[in-house]
Design a protein around this motif. Structure first.
Motif, PDB file in Angstrom:
ATOM      1  N   LEU A   2       0.809  -1.130   0.194  1.00 22.62           N
ATOM      2  CA  LEU A   2       0.037  -0.080   0.099  1.00 22.62           C
ATOM      3  C   LEU A   2       0.846   1.212  -0.028  1.00 22.62           C
ATOM      4  O   LEU A   2       0.501   2.101  -0.759  1.00 22.62           O
ATOM      5  CB  LEU A   2      -0.908  -0.085   1.253  1.00 22.62           C
ATOM      6  CG  LEU A   2      -1.663   1.470   1.415  1.00 22.62           C
ATOM      7  CD1 LEU A   2      -2.932   1.265   0.569  1.00 22.62           C
ATOM      8  CD2 LEU A   2      -2.329   1.362   3.001  1.00 22.62           C
ATOM      9  N   LEU A  48      -6.080   1.696  -1.151  1.00 24.50           N
ATOM     10  CA  LEU A  48      -6.452   0.652  -0.185  1.00 24.50           C
ATOM     11  C   LEU A  48      -7.275  -0.543  -0.841  1.00 24.50           C
ATOM     12  O   LEU A  48      -7.180  -1.576  -0.536  1.00 24.50           O
ATOM     13  CB  LEU A  48      -7.061   1.409   0.854  1.00 24.50           C
ATOM     14  CG  LEU A  48      -7.402   0.397   2.299  1.00 24.50           C
ATOM     15  CD1 LEU A  48      -6.073  -0.122   2.768  1.00 24.50           C
ATOM     16  CD2 LEU A  48      -8.321   1.153   3.255  1.00 24.50           C
ATOM     17  N   ALA A  59      -5.062  -2.650  -2.568  1.00 19.54           N
ATOM     18  CA  ALA A  59      -4.239  -3.420  -1.558  1.00 19.54           C
ATOM     19  C   ALA A  59      -5.025  -4.604  -0.938  1.00 19.54           C
ATOM     20  O   ALA A  59      -4.768  -5.776  -0.812  1.00 19.54           O
ATOM     21  CB  ALA A  59      -3.580  -2.633  -0.434  1.00 19.54           C
TER      22      ALA A  59
END
Lengths: 405, 550
Positions: free
Chosen positions: A287, A381, A384
């Motif tokens: 990330l 995010l 990720a």
């Protein structure tokens, strides 16, 4: 006869003969004679079965180097810890591989060595092979290539005066936050991977932990020395700002807390490895490295930092994650302990994913710091999370509900 | 390479030092040492940016030499007498190396010095290098030397034969018990600083004299890493010395580690160098001469003695006694004789000694022939099967010895044997120091001081116990030391590869069953045991029975 005049002796005094061993022709090379075991079939290690059809070089230099009382170790371990534990205890993780609960062969007066007739591998841990096939040659080739390439990249950037293109905010970002990341890698390298290297059960396991550790420590030093170069090249670059960021910046305290928590996993090398490489790395490591730094850098005039970050990213994505999947995947489908392992890993996911996500979110303000913005934090995010879910899918694990938080 | 100076770069990476803020790392490995007043200095100043290319270059040289050796038919000049002993050495040594890798994390847990952890982590990678580069050398020997038997099953053999367990101390001793005792004093302060000189420098030199230049190529490359490891050990030792409470433990551990290293390494390497060579030039150094130079002068006088001023109690008596055992008590010769007596329990071929060898031994060790010459003549007489038994079953004035419970080398210097009853079991020891190691040092209390982290000596420490009552053909078959025709033994007491001269399992059927000296010793009454020990102390040299009482 005519007397001849004596001429001065101009020859060099003769040195005494040197004492050196003499070569002898012994004809001791393969194939020189025929006798039992002289054939080609005897020229392979015959004490282990390869994972695939043919024994690999990697297997030849790693498998069975460390003995096991469930195999040929006839006299058993000869040193013990004060609490009676010996060797490489299989209980140093709560994970189980098939066969570990079976009793060890009993040896004593007149029992013989006990190695004949034992099934091998005696338990599932011995089935693990590193898909990267790391041994000394690969370790040095790969890492030497990385440091050479990084040095060239940085040197080239220095000569091209490319650091002059950096914006003020980007300089601050690199000195504080790219710098702060070196601490994550250093702590993981020394106090998670190296620290657990004694604890795992086979030579193949402790070798991958050593290699993973080397990647991390090298990456941390790569970042530190890059930081040093920047201090020398950019007039007001504060080479010590990363320490202040790591110690004090709110954005970094969540990551610091979780990184330190990984060093504090209690007596379970399996949990420490699983949480670090399966949970922490995609949800925080990638990330930050890919989702933020490598995406943001080009727009801010920086083509160098992504190459430094990218080297570490490659170590994880192409090497460290590969061994991790090969290690933990079979445990999820273990023929004896699949349910036990799955429950254990599910428990680790439930316990750690919320903590890791919370830590990830504390980094969110970092996405707003560069002038030229990277993708939105939520998009990074999500990426990720998808990556993480894919890893779990590869391992045969369900995505924990906590990921949706 | 980067233009940044090493000192500057090293200074920079100190900024990575970590002081935990939220969680303390889990400390798995304990020690009874304390480091309250420790100074914190990293002597290595090694950074990975220079380390990896340096090691890669060293690797390139090693593997280039290996290719060259094969292309140049090195094995046409290799002495079989020498390379046979490598079957033992190279089956042992990769495990100590990888165990040294495993020992480094124990120091992270025990030594509170982040600067040192960097050096220890690099040593961990070095040790992975050493283990696999040595295993690779063995693979090369197996593929290219005339007789692959013994190399090809080496890691089965090492784990179950009658000598491997002796070598395994040099591995388990690094990674088990008190973290400082194991990973620092035993491994780095004694094994690496003192005995790698004979292991990795003296022995490879002898290899070269026997036509094998790959062993020096690999092991000198390994040794060039050891100097860094020695620095790691030295830094830790100085830290330990700065805390006076550690001095009693340091004295204990130095005595144990010194004596055990002497007992194990001098036994093995001494035999390889003295009995594995064909180089009998009178001006080549004997093992005793090498030991005097590498261990006594370079280690003891130059390294250990100067540490006395920092408060280290140096075991002068044990160093002198180790020399006494090597020079006056024939330690290496006794071990060689024991190996050759038990050739059938091995997985390598042991060449007999010739007149040229006798002459050299007599020159280097005056009086050698009177002690050992006759026995080696018998060894050669009994080398090929001809209706007789292997030498262990023939009357050649040799009494099969007891094992030392601690170092596991047999009690070969007969007059020095001591015994103890521990937990109802009667144990024999080669020396008072080995008795002390088992009975006093490896205990939870030492001289009235609690030592809760100290390790234990465990396991079936006498190999013969496992095979008590077994016939020898079954023993060898059980261990797997049989060639691919299913009957010819891997081991032979000669170098002749003519199948008609080689011993088979059938030949072993002539021998009576194997009897464990320790099992028999425990079956005796106290009076019998006392008489047995009194007789044992009158035996020797060269394992001769005690002379008849006047």
């Amino acid at each position: 006869m005519t007397a001849t005049e004596e001429r001065p002796d101009t020859s060099t005094p003769e040195r005494p003969p040197r004492s050196v061993p003499q070569p002898h022709f012994t004809d001791a090379e393969a194939g020189a004679k025929d006798f039992p075991d002289s054939g080609a079939s005897a020229r392979r290690f015959n004490y282990y079965d390869p994972a695939k059809r043919k024994q690999t070089h990697y297997e030849d230099v790693t498998v069975e180097v460390q003995p096991d009382p469930r195999h040929y170790l006839s006299q058993g371990w000869i040193y013990g810890f004060a609490d009676g534990q010996t060797g490489y205890p299989l209980t140093w993780t709560k994970l189980k591989a098939w066969g570990v609960d079976d009793p060890e062969p009993v040896r004593g007066v007149g029992t013989g060595g006990g190695g004949r007739g034992l099934n091998w591998p005696a338990h599932g841990w011995h089935e693990f092979r590193d898909p990267n096939e790391e041994w000394e040659q690969t370790i040095y080739r790969n890492n030497a290539n990385v440091v050479r390439q990084l040095n060239q990249n940085i040197e080239n950037a220095r000569n091209a005066k490319s650091f002059e293109q950096w914006t003020r905010n980007w300089i601050r970002f690199v000195e504080r936050s790219v710098g702060a990341w070196m601490h994550v890698e250093h702590i993981l390298g020394l106090y998670v991977f190296a620290a657990n290297e004694r604890s795992c059960p086979t030579n193949m396991h402790n070798t991958v932990l050593a290699v993973n550790s080397a990647h991390k420590i090298r990456f941390a030093q790569d970042l530190a020395l890059y930081n040093l170069t920047l201090s020398e090249e950019i007039e007001d670059f504060d080479g010590s700002a990363h320490v202040d960021a790591w110690n004090n910046d709110t954005e970094w305290q969540g990551v610091r807390e979780i990184t330190e928590a990984l060093t504090a996993v209690q007596d379970d090398w399996g949990e420490a490895m699983f949480v670090t490489n399966v949970i922490f790395e995609p949800l925080i490591g990638e990330l930050f490295r890919s989702g933020l730094v490598m995406h943001a850098a080009p727009g801010n005039g920086d083509f160098v930092t992504p190459t430094v970050m990218g080297a570490g990213e490659h170590d994880y994505a192409q090497r460290d994650l590969r061994w991790t999947k090969a290690c933990f995947g079979p445990l999820v489908h273990d023929r004896e302990f699949a349910d036990h392992n799955r429950q254990l890993m599910d428990g680790w996911l439930s316990a750690w994913v919320p903590r890791v996500l919370t830590a990830a979110r504390t980094m969110q303000p970092l996405w707003s710091q560069p002038d030229h913005r990277p993708p939105r934090f939520e998009d990074s995010l999500d990426h990720a999370k998808n990556r993480f879910a894919g890893i779990l899918d590869d391992l045969g694990l369900e995505t924990p509900k906590e990921l949706a938080q | 390479m980067s233009r940044q100076s090493l000192a500057k770069a090293h200074q920079k990476i100190q900024e990575l030092a970590w002081e935990p803020q939220y969680h303390e790392p889990y400390m798995k490995y304990g020690t009874d040492y304390t480091f309250r007043k420790a100074q914190k200095k990293d002597p290595l100043k090694q950074i990975l940016r220079s380390y990896f290319p340096m090691e890669e270059e060293k690797d390139n040289r090693v593997y280039g030499a290996e290719d060259g050796a094969i292309r140049g038919n090195m094995f046409r000049q290799v002495q079989e007498r020498w390379l046979e002993w490598q079957k033992l050495f190279l089956s042992i040594i990769p495990l100590p190396e990888i165990s040294a890798a495993r020992s480094m994390p124990m120091l992270f847990h025990a030594v509170p010095n982040p600067e040192l952890h960097n050096g220890q982590a690099i040593q961990m990678i070095d040790e992975v290098r050493h283990s696999t580069i040595q295993q690779n050398l063995k693979r090369l020997y197996m593929q290219n030397y005339i007789d692959p038997a013994g190399f090809n099953n080496s890691l089965r053999n090492f784990h179950n034969d009658y000598a491997g367990t002796i070598g395994r101390q040099f591995a388990e001793g690094f990674i088990t018990g008190d973290a400082i005792t194991a990973a620092s004093i035993y491994l780095t302060i004694v094994a690496e600083t003192a005995f790698t000189n004979t292991l990795f420098v003296a022995m490879p030199a002898e290899a070269a004299a026997n036509g094998d230049y790959l062993l020096p190529t690999v092991f000198h490359s390994v040794q060039s890493d050891e100097s860094r490891h020695i620095s790691n050990g030295y830094a830790t030792l100085l830290m330990a010395l700065s805390d006076e409470g550690n001095r009693q433990l340091l004295e204990r551990d130095l005595r144990y580690a010194w004596w055990n290293n002497h007992a194990v390494v001098d036994a093995a390497i001494g035999v390889f160098i003295e009995y594995g060579t064909k180089d009998r030039r009178k001006d080549r150094e004997s093992y005793a001469e090498m030991w005097r130079r590498w261990i006594y002068d370079d280690y003891y006088r130059s390294y250990l003695v100067p540490l006395e001023k920092y408060g280290l109690t140096v075991p002068h008596d044990l160093i002198e006694e180790a020399w006494n055992r090597i020079w006056n008590k024939g330690y290496v010769h006794e071990v060689a004789q024991f190996f050759a007596t038990g050739w059938l329990a091995n997985y390598w071929r042991i060449d007999g000694m010739t007149d040229e060898d006798f002459e050299w031994f007599e020159y280097k060790y005056p009086g050698w022939y009177d002690k050992y010459g006759k026995w080696w003549e018998n060894y050669s007489r009994l080398a090929t099967p001809n209706g007789h038994k292997p030498i262990v079953g023939e009357d050649v004035d040799y009494v099969y010895p007891q094992r030392c419970w601690t170092c596991m080398v047999p009690c070969l210097i007969r007059e020095d044997i001591v015994t103890a009853e521990v937990d109802g079991h009667h144990r024999t020891y080669c020396s008072e120091t080995c008795r002390w190691t088992d009975v006093e040092a490896f205990r939870p209390v030492y001289q009235g001081r609690e030592t809760p982290n100290m390790g234990r000596l465990v396991g079936h420490r006498e190999w013969e116990t496992l095979y008590h009552g077994w016939t020898w053909d079954e023993v060898v078959s059980d261990m797997g030391y049989v060639r691919d025709d299913g009957k010819t033994m891997t081991a032979q007491p000669h170098l002749n590869l003519d199948p008609s001269k080689m011993w088979t399992l059938d030949h072993l059927k002539r021998l009576p069953p194997l009897q464990s000296p320790n099992v028999l010793f425990n079956e005796m009454t106290d009076e019998q045991r006392a008489a047995y020990i009194a007789d044992y102390r009158r035996q020797g040299p060269a394992g001769r029975p005690a002379p008849a009482s006047a």
